[in-house]
Scaffold this active site. Structure first.
Site, PDB file in Angstrom:
ATOM      1  N   ASP A  63       0.840  -1.203   0.000  1.00  0.00           N
ATOM      2  CA  ASP A  63       0.000   0.000   0.000  1.00  0.00           C
ATOM      3  C   ASP A  63       0.878   1.258   0.000  1.00  0.00           C
ATOM      4  O   ASP A  63       0.373   2.378  -0.122  1.00  0.00           O
ATOM      5  CB  ASP A  63      -1.006   0.005   1.158  1.00  0.00           C
ATOM      6  CG  ASP A  63      -0.353  -0.029   2.519  1.00  0.00           C
ATOM      7  OD1 ASP A  63       0.886  -0.192   2.591  1.00  0.00           O
ATOM      8  OD2 ASP A  63      -1.071   0.106   3.531  1.00  0.00           O
ATOM      9  N   SER A  64       2.191   1.074   0.053  1.00  0.00           N
ATOM     10  CA  SER A  64       3.117   2.186  -0.177  1.00  0.00           C
ATOM     11  C   SER A  64       2.886   2.801  -1.556  1.00  0.00           C
ATOM     12  O   SER A  64       3.367   3.894  -1.843  1.00  0.00           O
ATOM     13  CB  SER A  64       4.576   1.717  -0.039  1.00  0.00           C
ATOM     14  OG  SER A  64       4.792   0.562  -0.829  1.00  0.00           O
ATOM     15  N   ASP A 102      -1.201  -6.060  -0.092  1.00  0.00           N
ATOM     16  CA  ASP A 102      -1.519  -5.395   1.177  1.00  0.00           C
ATOM     17  C   ASP A 102      -3.012  -5.155   1.304  1.00  0.00           C
ATOM     18  O   ASP A 102      -3.667  -4.715   0.351  1.00  0.00           O
ATOM     19  CB  ASP A 102      -0.821  -4.023   1.226  1.00  0.00           C
ATOM     20  CG  ASP A 102       0.408  -4.032   2.111  1.00  0.00           C
ATOM     21  OD1 ASP A 102       0.521  -4.909   2.988  1.00  0.00           O
ATOM     22  OD2 ASP A 102       1.262  -3.142   1.912  1.00  0.00           O
ATOM     23  N   LYS A 132      -1.330  -9.249   3.077  1.00  0.00           N
ATOM     24  CA  LYS A 132      -0.530  -8.794   4.225  1.00  0.00           C
ATOM     25  C   LYS A 132      -1.384  -7.798   4.996  1.00  0.00           C
ATOM     26  O   LYS A 132      -2.083  -6.986   4.395  1.00  0.00           O
ATOM     27  CB  LYS A 132       0.772  -8.140   3.766  1.00  0.00           C
ATOM     28  CG  LYS A 132       1.576  -7.542   4.937  1.00  0.00           C
ATOM     29  CD  LYS A 132       3.001  -7.225   4.571  1.00  0.00           C
ATOM     30  CE  LYS A 132       3.220  -5.900   3.880  1.00  0.00           C
ATOM     31  NZ  LYS A 132       2.751  -4.716   4.635  1.00  0.00           N
ATOM     32  N   GLU A 134      -1.302  -5.257   8.750  1.00  0.00           N
ATOM     33  CA  GLU A 134      -0.457  -4.684   9.810  1.00  0.00           C
ATOM     34  C   GLU A 134      -1.107  -4.903  11.168  1.00  0.00           C
ATOM     35  O   GLU A 134      -2.331  -4.875  11.290  1.00  0.00           O
ATOM     36  CB  GLU A 134      -0.272  -3.183   9.567  1.00  0.00           C
ATOM     37  CG  GLU A 134       0.479  -2.880   8.285  1.00  0.00           C
ATOM     38  CD  GLU A 134       0.722  -1.382   8.074  1.00  0.00           C
ATOM     39  OE1 GLU A 134       0.426  -0.580   8.981  1.00  0.00           O
ATOM     40  OE2 GLU A 134       1.199  -1.037   6.979  1.00  0.00           O
ATOM     41  N   GLU A 201       9.367  -4.328  10.482  1.00  0.00           N
ATOM     42  CA  GLU A 201       9.801  -3.051   9.897  1.00  0.00           C
ATOM     43  C   GLU A 201      10.251  -2.056  10.966  1.00  0.00           C
ATOM     44  O   GLU A 201       9.581  -1.874  12.004  1.00  0.00           O
ATOM     45  CB  GLU A 201       8.650  -2.412   9.096  1.00  0.00           C
ATOM     46  CG  GLU A 201       9.035  -1.021   8.559  1.00  0.00           C
ATOM     47  CD  GLU A 201       8.095  -0.451   7.506  1.00  0.00           C
ATOM     48  OE1 GLU A 201       7.110  -1.124   7.142  1.00  0.00           O
ATOM     49  OE2 GLU A 201       8.378   0.675   7.057  1.00  0.00           O
TER      50      GLU A 201
HETATM   51  O1  KIV Z   1       3.569  -1.108   1.671  1.00  0.00           O
HETATM   52  C1  KIV Z   1       4.727  -1.536   1.620  1.00  0.00           C
HETATM   53  O2  KIV Z   1       5.465  -1.295   0.661  1.00  0.00           O
HETATM   54  C2  KIV Z   1       5.201  -2.343   2.739  1.00  0.00           C
HETATM   55  C3  KIV Z   1       6.627  -2.763   2.758  1.00  0.00           C
HETATM   56  C4  KIV Z   1       7.568  -1.666   2.716  1.00  0.00           C
HETATM   57  C5  KIV Z   1       6.926  -3.761   3.803  1.00  0.00           C
HETATM   58  O3  KIV Z   1       4.443  -2.673   3.592  1.00  0.00           O
END
Ligand code: KIV
Length: 286
Positions: A63-64, A102, A132, A134, A201
């Site tokens: 989600d970055s 994510d 994924k 969090e 992280e």
């Molecule tokens: O969203 C993302 O890119 C991440 C990674 C940097 C682990 O969660």
């Protein structure tokens, strides 16, 4: 809506990987614990996925992308629709790596049922193998609920960017003994709930080492430790697409510099009418 998971080789500008490989599986990732370190990078587009895939065990549709692709101030505004569009592109551009997607902020925290609905939709839309999410101890029941219903989950503890408003920034976590103990407990809770891998992280190194030594699944570090079972970075960071990168990033190239130089040359060629040249224009048939 139905999703297409395979690329149209007739219209793609890139050659697909010449000999499509057998895709790695979640059990294979689990078995990598303690062996050769796992290689993971983020990918958001089909072309990046094609380029990274042969070298990576896992591709993360992170989600970055909110910041990297859309210029948003954080990952908080990212939506399920955004993740689905990019996730489907990455699956189309990859043959080998396990694609993990994510779950965006707000799509899973309220209840395990809500998380299942969001995760199942994402996997249907994209063809990704896993999600994924969090969070630590509080997310244990959700990780278990998804796992028992056929959705592999990668955990993410330590610095959790979706919680930036609560954390107050992106600084490294676990500098006090209390905070360190909490992160270790969080990681263990997610692993014991059945996560197949755990992103650790932005933590002080001993936390990453302790988690790696004590949880059953592979740990994947980012700003953590070389002793994790694998590493992940945002591809644009390690490729040098940005002038400013976090301390834990090693820049393996200077794509920003190289793109600027190429575009400067293009602009000069357009302005001097050196482009297009005779090779780039069509001649009438005789
Ligand atoms: O969203 C993302 O890119 C991440 C990674 C940097 C682990 O969660």
């Amino acid at each position: 809506m139905s999703a297409t998971y395979t690329i149209d080789t007739a219209t793609s500008r890139a050659n697909p990987t010449p000999a499509p490989m057998k895709r790695l599986t979640i059990p294979a990732i689990r078995r990598a614990k303690g062996k050769t370190p796992l290689v993971m990078l983020t990918a958001y587009t089909v072309r990046t996925a094609q380029l990274l895939d042969p070298h990576c065990d896992l591709l993360l549709v992170g989600d970055s992308l909110g910041q990297v692709v859309y210029g948003l101030p954080s990952t908080v505004p990212v939506t399920l629709d955004m993740m689905a569009a990019h996730g489907a592109a990455v699956v189309r551009g990859s043959y080998h790596a396990v694609v993990v997607i994510d779950m965006p902020f707000g799509s899973y925290e309220a209840s395990p049922e809500k998380a299942f609905e969001s995760a199942a939709w994402l996997l249907k839309q994209t063809g990704a193998a896993a999600v994924k999410l969090e969070g630590g101890t509080a997310m244990g029941p959700t990780v278990k609920f998804l796992g028992e219903r056929g959705i592999p989950v990668m955990g993410h503890v330590g610095l959790t960017p979706q919680a930036v408003n609560a954390l107050g920034g992106y600084g490294a976590r676990g500098r006090t003994p209390e905070e360190a103990a909490k992160i270790v407990a969080d990681g263990r809770a997610v692993a014991e709930a059945g996560a197949f891998a755990l992103v650790v992280e932005g933590v002080v190194e001993p936390i990453a080492v302790e988690l790696t030594q004590t949880v059953a699944c592979p740990t994947i570090g980012i700003g953590a430790s070389a002793r994790c079972d694998g590493q992940v970075l945002v591809a644009e960071d390690m490729l040098g697409m940005f002038e400013r990168t976090p301390r834990f990033v090693k820049r393996f190239d200077d794509l920003a510099g190289r793109i600027s130089a190429a575009v400067e040359t293009y602009a000069a060629d357009v302005r001097s009418r050196a482009f297009p040249g005779s090779d780039q224009v069509y001649a009438p048939r005789d």
